[in-house]
Design a protein around this motif. Structure first.
Motif, PDB file in Angstrom:
ATOM      1  N   TYR A 130       0.820  -1.206   0.000  1.00 16.65           N
ATOM      2  CA  TYR A 130       0.000   0.000   0.000  1.00 16.65           C
ATOM      3  C   TYR A 130       0.855   1.259   0.000  1.00 16.65           C
ATOM      4  CZ  TYR A 130      -3.969  -3.016   0.769  1.00 16.65           C
ATOM      5  OH  TYR A 130      -4.924  -3.983   0.627  1.00 16.65           O
ATOM      6  N   THR A 131       1.968   1.247   0.719  1.00 15.40           N
ATOM      7  CA  THR A 131       2.838   2.422   0.736  1.00 15.40           C
ATOM      8  C   THR A 131       3.560   2.571  -0.601  1.00 15.40           C
ATOM      9  OG1 THR A 131       4.651   1.167   1.738  1.00 15.40           O
ATOM     10  CG2 THR A 131       3.188   2.341   3.220  1.00 15.40           C
ATOM     11  N   VAL A 132       4.008   1.458  -1.164  1.00 15.49           N
ATOM     12  CA  VAL A 132       4.712   1.504  -2.444  1.00 15.49           C
ATOM     13  C   VAL A 132       3.788   2.001  -3.550  1.00 15.49           C
ATOM     14  CG1 VAL A 132       5.869   0.112  -4.211  1.00 15.49           C
ATOM     15  CG2 VAL A 132       6.342  -0.300  -1.778  1.00 15.49           C
ATOM     16  N   GLN A 133       2.587   1.446  -3.636  1.00 16.79           N
ATOM     17  CA  GLN A 133       1.676   1.868  -4.696  1.00 16.79           C
ATOM     18  C   GLN A 133       1.236   3.309  -4.512  1.00 16.79           C
ATOM     19  OE1 GLN A 133      -1.861   2.578  -4.841  1.00 16.79           O
ATOM     20  NE2 GLN A 133      -1.994   2.500  -2.616  1.00 16.79           N
ATOM     21  N   PHE A 134       1.091   3.758  -3.263  1.00 15.90           N
ATOM     22  CA  PHE A 134       0.699   5.143  -3.012  1.00 15.90           C
ATOM     23  C   PHE A 134       1.781   6.101  -3.515  1.00 15.90           C
ATOM     24  CE2 PHE A 134       0.636   8.980  -0.356  1.00 15.90           C
ATOM     25  CZ  PHE A 134      -0.642   9.433  -0.626  1.00 15.90           C
ATOM     26  N   ALA A 135       3.025   5.823  -3.167  1.00 19.89           N
ATOM     27  CA  ALA A 135       4.131   6.672  -3.618  1.00 19.89           C
ATOM     28  C   ALA A 135       4.221   6.659  -5.145  1.00 19.89           C
ATOM     29  CB  ALA A 135       5.439   6.201  -3.000  1.00 19.89           C
ATOM     30  N   ASN A 136       4.054   5.494  -5.740  1.00 18.61           N
ATOM     31  CA  ASN A 136       4.088   5.368  -7.190  1.00 18.61           C
ATOM     32  C   ASN A 136       2.959   6.166  -7.837  1.00 18.61           C
ATOM     33  OD1 ASN A 136       3.173   3.494  -9.728  1.00 18.61           O
ATOM     34  ND2 ASN A 136       5.392   3.585  -9.489  1.00 18.61           N
ATOM     35  N   TRP A 137       1.786   6.098  -7.267  1.00 18.10           N
ATOM     36  CA  TRP A 137       0.618   6.810  -7.778  1.00 18.10           C
ATOM     37  C   TRP A 137       0.796   8.320  -7.654  1.00 18.10           C
ATOM     38  CZ3 TRP A 137      -2.994   9.741  -4.993  1.00 18.10           C
ATOM     39  CH2 TRP A 137      -4.155  10.077  -5.687  1.00 18.10           C
ATOM     40  N   ILE A 138       1.305   8.769  -6.525  1.00 19.77           N
ATOM     41  CA  ILE A 138       1.534  10.199  -6.299  1.00 19.77           C
ATOM     42  C   ILE A 138       2.481  10.757  -7.367  1.00 19.77           C
ATOM     43  CG2 ILE A 138       2.795  11.822  -4.779  1.00 19.77           C
ATOM     44  CD1 ILE A 138       0.003  11.310  -3.783  1.00 19.77           C
ATOM     45  N   CYS A 139       3.465   9.988  -7.731  1.00 19.47           N
ATOM     46  CA  CYS A 139       4.491  10.436  -8.685  1.00 19.47           C
ATOM     47  C   CYS A 139       4.157  10.066 -10.123  1.00 19.47           C
ATOM     48  CB  CYS A 139       5.846   9.863  -8.281  1.00 19.47           C
ATOM     49  SG  CYS A 139       6.383  10.455  -6.666  1.00 19.47           S
ATOM     50  N   ASP A 140       2.900   9.755 -10.384  1.00 15.30           N
ATOM     51  CA  ASP A 140       2.451   9.393 -11.740  1.00 15.30           C
ATOM     52  C   ASP A 140       3.327   8.330 -12.386  1.00 15.30           C
ATOM     53  OD1 ASP A 140       0.172  11.034 -11.846  1.00 15.30           O
ATOM     54  OD2 ASP A 140       1.392  12.772 -12.390  1.00 15.30           O
ATOM     55  N   ASN A 141       3.697   7.326 -11.595  1.00 16.41           N
ATOM     56  CA  ASN A 141       4.460   6.177 -12.058  1.00 16.41           C
ATOM     57  C   ASN A 141       5.878   6.522 -12.519  1.00 16.41           C
ATOM     58  OD1 ASN A 141       2.251   4.435 -11.552  1.00 16.41           O
ATOM     59  ND2 ASN A 141       1.354   5.047 -13.495  1.00 16.41           N
ATOM     60  N   GLU A 142       6.363   7.710 -12.186  1.00 16.26           N
ATOM     61  CA  GLU A 142       7.747   8.069 -12.501  1.00 16.26           C
ATOM     62  C   GLU A 142       8.666   7.298 -11.566  1.00 16.26           C
ATOM     63  OE1 GLU A 142      10.544  11.987 -12.071  1.00 16.26           O
ATOM     64  OE2 GLU A 142       8.479  12.287 -12.731  1.00 16.26           O
ATOM     65  N   MET A 143       9.728   6.760 -12.113  1.00 14.31           N
ATOM     66  CA  MET A 143      10.656   5.978 -11.288  1.00 14.31           C
ATOM     67  C   MET A 143      11.349   6.882 -10.279  1.00 14.31           C
ATOM     68  SD  MET A 143      10.281   2.884 -12.076  1.00 14.31           S
ATOM     69  CE  MET A 143      11.625   2.196 -11.162  1.00 14.31           C
ATOM     70  N   PRO A 144      11.406   6.440  -9.031  1.00 11.75           N
ATOM     71  CA  PRO A 144      12.054   7.259  -7.996  1.00 11.75           C
ATOM     72  C   PRO A 144      13.576   7.264  -8.167  1.00 11.75           C
ATOM     73  CG  PRO A 144      11.427   5.143  -7.101  1.00 11.75           C
ATOM     74  CD  PRO A 144      10.875   5.196  -8.498  1.00 11.75           C
ATOM     75  N   LYS A 145      14.203   8.320  -7.642  1.00 13.22           N
ATOM     76  CA  LYS A 145      15.663   8.379  -7.651  1.00 13.22           C
ATOM     77  C   LYS A 145      16.229   7.468  -6.581  1.00 13.22           C
ATOM     78  CE  LYS A 145      15.802  12.967  -9.560  1.00 13.22           C
ATOM     79  NZ  LYS A 145      15.872  14.377  -9.290  1.00 13.22           N
ATOM     80  N   SER A 146      15.507   7.297  -5.490  1.00 13.17           N
ATOM     81  CA  SER A 146      15.951   6.383  -4.435  1.00 13.17           C
ATOM     82  C   SER A 146      14.752   5.937  -3.619  1.00 13.17           C
ATOM     83  CB  SER A 146      16.989   7.053  -3.521  1.00 13.17           C
ATOM     84  OG  SER A 146      16.425   8.192  -2.902  1.00 13.17           O
ATOM     85  N   ILE A 147      14.901   4.773  -2.999  1.00 11.89           N
ATOM     86  CA  ILE A 147      13.864   4.198  -2.147  1.00 11.89           C
ATOM     87  C   ILE A 147      14.517   3.755  -0.850  1.00 11.89           C
ATOM     88  CG2 ILE A 147      12.194   2.331  -1.857  1.00 11.89           C
ATOM     89  CD1 ILE A 147      12.000   2.186  -4.919  1.00 11.89           C
ATOM     90  N   TYR A 148      13.900   4.076   0.262  1.00 13.89           N
ATOM     91  CA  TYR A 148      14.372   3.628   1.567  1.00 13.89           C
ATOM     92  C   TYR A 148      13.216   2.945   2.275  1.00 13.89           C
ATOM     93  CZ  TYR A 148      18.138   6.916   0.677  1.00 13.89           C
ATOM     94  OH  TYR A 148      19.193   7.570   0.112  1.00 13.89           O
ATOM     95  N   ALA A 149      13.494   1.803   2.846  1.00 10.82           N
ATOM     96  CA  ALA A 149      12.488   1.087   3.630  1.00 10.82           C
ATOM     97  C   ALA A 149      13.075   0.826   5.006  1.00 10.82           C
ATOM     98  CB  ALA A 149      12.114  -0.227   2.963  1.00 10.82           C
ATOM     99  N   VAL A 150      12.275   1.037   6.032  1.00  9.41           N
ATOM    100  CA  VAL A 150      12.745   0.891   7.399  1.00  9.41           C
ATOM    101  C   VAL A 150      11.711   0.110   8.194  1.00  9.41           C
ATOM    102  CG1 VAL A 150      13.418   2.126   9.491  1.00  9.41           C
ATOM    103  CG2 VAL A 150      13.944   3.095   7.254  1.00  9.41           C
ATOM    104  N   GLY A 151      12.168  -0.783   9.025  1.00  5.89           N
ATOM    105  CA  GLY A 151      11.301  -1.523   9.930  1.00  5.89           C
ATOM    106  C   GLY A 151      12.130  -1.950  11.126  1.00  5.89           C
ATOM    107  N   SER A 152      11.482  -2.403  12.152  1.00 13.08           N
ATOM    108  CA  SER A 152      12.241  -2.853  13.318  1.00 13.08           C
ATOM    109  C   SER A 152      11.506  -3.977  14.022  1.00 13.08           C
ATOM    110  CB  SER A 152      12.485  -1.695  14.284  1.00 13.08           C
ATOM    111  OG  SER A 152      11.263  -1.183  14.766  1.00 13.08           O
ATOM    112  N   LEU A 153      12.288  -4.845  14.651  1.00 10.94           N
ATOM    113  CA  LEU A 153      11.763  -5.937  15.452  1.00 10.94           C
ATOM    114  C   LEU A 153      12.400  -5.855  16.834  1.00 10.94           C
ATOM    115  CD1 LEU A 153      12.045  -8.880  12.892  1.00 10.94           C
ATOM    116  CD2 LEU A 153      10.025  -7.518  13.429  1.00 10.94           C
TER     117      LEU A 153
END
Length: 160
Positions: A130-153
């Protein structure tokens, strides 16, 4: 009104000439074989997210869809939210300027998404999409210059 038809298998459903389009909402590991079955039977397909488990499978299903001249699309229900249209209107109006950065978060416990990776479970397939598709949709499917994903356990391997 009632239920007019019932099927004993997916194969029976695929062979019904009165069915033009199917929705596949089964567990993720069955999306590819069921989509192939339906496309080969001449059906259009709306497949729940994620449509496939990897890039090779996506290429395979798109190629089959093209060969069979059948519509195939991944269903992402959040794209139907009214707020999505409102956000797009704000962006297009220029009210918030040029988009330079998109940050999206899912704030849910991860335990339910970390069970069986062989069946397609996992954070990205189940909720991270959902986060990936939202960012992609916001940017009209333009490829991002960089992607960062963060999570923790935590120390027990559970989401924080």
């Amino acid at each position: 009104m009632g239920i007019q038809n019932a099927y004993g298998s997916y194969e029976e459903l695929a062979q019904d000439p009165d069915i033009d389009i199917v929705y596949i909402g089964t567990i993720q590991s069955t999306h590819l074989p069921l989509s192939k079955l339906m496309l080969n039977a001449g059906k259009h397909v709306l497949c729940e997210k994620p449509m496939c488990l990897n890039t090779d499978q996506v290429k395979e299903i798109f190629q089959l869809s093209k060969e069979k001249h059948k519509f195939f699309v991944e269903g992402v229900w959040s794209r139907s939210f009214e707020i999505y249209q409102r956000i797009k209107e704000e962006i297009q109006s220029g009210a918030i300027g040029d988009i330079q950065l998109v940050t999206a978060s899912i704030c849910l416990p991860l335990e339910a998404t970390l069970k069986s990776f062989d069946k397609g479970d996992g954070c990205l397939h189940s909720i991270g999409l959902y986060t990936v598709q939202f960012a992609n949709w916001i940017c009209d499917n333009e490829m991002p210059k960089s992607i960062y994903a963060v999570g923790s356990l935590n120390d027990a391997g559970e989401s924080n």
